[in-house]
Motif scaffolding. Structure first.
Motif, mmCIF file in Angstrom:
data_model
loop_
_atom_site.group_PDB
_atom_site.id
_atom_site.type_symbol
_atom_site.label_atom_id
_atom_site.label_comp_id
_atom_site.label_asym_id
_atom_site.label_seq_id
_atom_site.Cartn_x
_atom_site.Cartn_y
_atom_site.Cartn_z
ATOM 1 N N THR A 48 0.850 -1.190 0.000
ATOM 2 C CA THR A 48 0.000 0.000 0.000
ATOM 3 C C THR A 48 0.885 1.239 0.000
ATOM 4 O OG1 THR A 48 -1.889 1.053 1.088
ATOM 5 C CG2 THR A 48 -0.215 0.108 2.516
ATOM 6 N N GLY A 49 0.364 2.307 -0.546
ATOM 7 C CA GLY A 49 1.120 3.558 -0.580
ATOM 8 C C GLY A 49 1.037 4.291 0.742
ATOM 9 N N PRO A 50 1.856 5.319 0.921
ATOM 10 C CA PRO A 50 1.909 6.016 2.204
ATOM 11 C C PRO A 50 0.606 6.723 2.578
ATOM 12 C CG PRO A 50 3.239 7.164 0.571
ATOM 13 C CD PRO A 50 2.840 5.858 -0.032
ATOM 14 N N PHE A 51 -0.108 7.281 1.611
ATOM 15 C CA PHE A 51 -1.329 8.004 1.955
ATOM 16 C C PHE A 51 -2.471 7.059 2.304
ATOM 17 C CE2 PHE A 51 1.151 11.062 -0.516
ATOM 18 C CZ PHE A 51 1.269 12.042 0.457
ATOM 19 N N ALA A 52 -2.581 5.957 1.595
ATOM 20 C CA ALA A 52 -3.577 4.950 1.959
ATOM 21 C C ALA A 52 -3.256 4.386 3.337
ATOM 22 C CB ALA A 52 -3.615 3.841 0.911
ATOM 23 N N GLY A 58 -4.757 6.172 10.759
ATOM 24 C CA GLY A 58 -5.405 7.311 11.413
ATOM 25 C C GLY A 58 -4.421 8.458 11.463
ATOM 26 N N LEU A 59 -4.823 9.592 10.926
ATOM 27 C CA LEU A 59 -3.920 10.737 10.889
ATOM 28 C C LEU A 59 -3.568 11.227 12.284
ATOM 29 C CD1 LEU A 59 -4.877 10.479 7.962
ATOM 30 C CD2 LEU A 59 -4.902 12.942 7.830
ATOM 31 N N ASP A 60 -4.512 11.112 13.216
ATOM 32 C CA ASP A 60 -4.233 11.516 14.591
ATOM 33 C C ASP A 60 -3.209 10.597 15.246
ATOM 34 O OD1 ASP A 60 -6.239 9.517 14.382
ATOM 35 O OD2 ASP A 60 -7.049 10.010 16.354
ATOM 36 N N VAL A 61 -3.291 9.314 14.953
ATOM 37 C CA VAL A 61 -2.325 8.351 15.483
ATOM 38 C C VAL A 61 -0.941 8.638 14.886
ATOM 39 C CG1 VAL A 61 -1.687 5.908 15.588
ATOM 40 C CG2 VAL A 61 -4.079 6.602 15.910
ATOM 41 N N GLN A 86 -2.576 20.213 10.277
ATOM 42 C CA GLN A 86 -3.782 20.929 9.844
ATOM 43 C C GLN A 86 -4.953 19.983 9.648
ATOM 44 O OE1 GLN A 86 -2.453 22.910 6.301
ATOM 45 N NE2 GLN A 86 -1.067 24.251 7.418
ATOM 46 N N LEU A 87 -4.704 18.847 9.019
ATOM 47 C CA LEU A 87 -5.778 17.892 8.770
ATOM 48 C C LEU A 87 -6.347 17.336 10.073
ATOM 49 C CD1 LEU A 87 -4.379 16.048 5.635
ATOM 50 C CD2 LEU A 87 -6.370 17.553 5.728
ATOM 51 N N VAL A 88 -5.473 17.007 11.006
ATOM 52 C CA VAL A 88 -5.936 16.483 12.289
ATOM 53 C C VAL A 88 -6.740 17.551 13.030
ATOM 54 C CG1 VAL A 88 -5.207 15.641 14.560
ATOM 55 C CG2 VAL A 88 -4.125 14.735 12.479
ATOM 56 N N THR A 89 -6.270 18.775 13.027
ATOM 57 C CA THR A 89 -6.982 19.873 13.679
ATOM 58 C C THR A 89 -8.378 20.058 13.074
ATOM 59 O OG1 THR A 89 -4.920 20.998 14.257
ATOM 60 C CG2 THR A 89 -6.911 22.352 14.198
ATOM 61 N N ALA A 90 -8.488 19.839 11.768
ATOM 62 C CA ALA A 90 -9.770 19.981 11.066
ATOM 63 C C ALA A 90 -10.669 18.757 11.234
ATOM 64 C CB ALA A 90 -9.519 20.248 9.586
ATOM 65 N N GLY A 91 -10.187 17.729 11.944
ATOM 66 C CA GLY A 91 -10.985 16.533 12.171
ATOM 67 C C GLY A 91 -10.903 15.506 11.057
ATOM 68 N N GLY A 94 -8.759 10.281 8.661
ATOM 69 C CA GLY A 94 -8.549 9.116 7.815
ATOM 70 C C GLY A 94 -9.802 8.276 7.680
ATOM 71 N N ASP A 95 -9.616 6.988 7.505
ATOM 72 C CA ASP A 95 -10.729 6.067 7.247
ATOM 73 C C ASP A 95 -11.795 6.113 8.334
ATOM 74 O OD1 ASP A 95 -9.332 5.322 4.986
ATOM 75 O OD2 ASP A 95 -8.705 3.370 5.783
ATOM 76 N N ARG A 96 -11.386 6.313 9.567
ATOM 77 C CA ARG A 96 -12.311 6.311 10.706
ATOM 78 C C ARG A 96 -13.369 7.402 10.565
ATOM 79 N NH1 ARG A 96 -8.516 6.660 14.130
ATOM 80 N NH2 ARG A 96 -8.814 8.748 14.928
ATOM 81 N N THR A 97 -13.009 8.546 9.989
ATOM 82 C CA THR A 97 -13.955 9.653 9.836
ATOM 83 C C THR A 97 -14.426 9.815 8.398
ATOM 84 O OG1 THR A 97 -12.175 11.265 9.489
ATOM 85 C CG2 THR A 97 -12.955 10.942 11.768
ATOM 86 N N GLY A 98 -13.830 9.049 7.491
ATOM 87 C CA GLY A 98 -14.189 9.180 6.084
ATOM 88 C C GLY A 98 -13.555 10.381 5.409
ATOM 89 N N ARG A 99 -12.642 11.029 6.119
ATOM 90 C CA ARG A 99 -11.929 12.184 5.576
ATOM 91 C C ARG A 99 -10.458 12.065 5.929
ATOM 92 N NH1 ARG A 99 -15.232 16.864 8.312
ATOM 93 N NH2 ARG A 99 -14.567 15.549 10.002
ATOM 94 N N GLY A 100 -9.630 12.103 4.920
ATOM 95 C CA GLY A 100 -8.188 11.990 5.122
ATOM 96 C C GLY A 100 -7.480 12.356 3.840
#
Length: 104
Positions: A48-52, A58-61, A86-91, A94-100
């Motif tokens: 898998t690639g780094p962004f997937a 989880g971006l927060d993790v 910035q992404l984590v601050t915006a909520g 990743g997959d857990r929230t459907g936004r990443g």
């Protein structure tokens, strides 16, 4: 395997700077998420690639691990990429929230 007790041990101390560097490449406009993921799957044979992977972890993790590595090692290369922060601050977690990274 034997490893000293330190932030990241072996695997995370190698993996998370790689993931952080991918985020920095995206910030710099070097390539898009799909292109980087595709290149690492085909060029390096990674499953898998780094962004997937970041979205799955989880971006927060990922941010917490990166902060811990930087806090212990104080190497500027380990500082979390601003876009990750910035992404984590915006909520966007990743997959857990459907936004990443894969759904920016």
């Amino acid at each position: 395997m034997v490893c000293d007790d330190r932030a990241g041990f072996v695997v995370n101390a190698l993996l998370f700077p790689y993931l952080n560097d991918a985020v920095r490449m995206l910030e710099a406009g070097y390539a898009g998420t799909d292109d980087v993921d595709h290149a690492m799957r085909l060029g390096c044979g990674y499953p898998t690639g780094p962004f997937a992977l970041l979205d799955a972890i989880g971006l927060d993790v990922a941010l917490a691990v990166q902060r811990r590595l930087y806090g212990e090692l104080r190497d500027p290369g380990f500082a979390p990429a601003p876009l990750l922060e910035q992404l984590v601050t915006a909520g966007h977690l990743g997959d857990r929230t459907g936004r990443g990274f894969r759904s920016m």
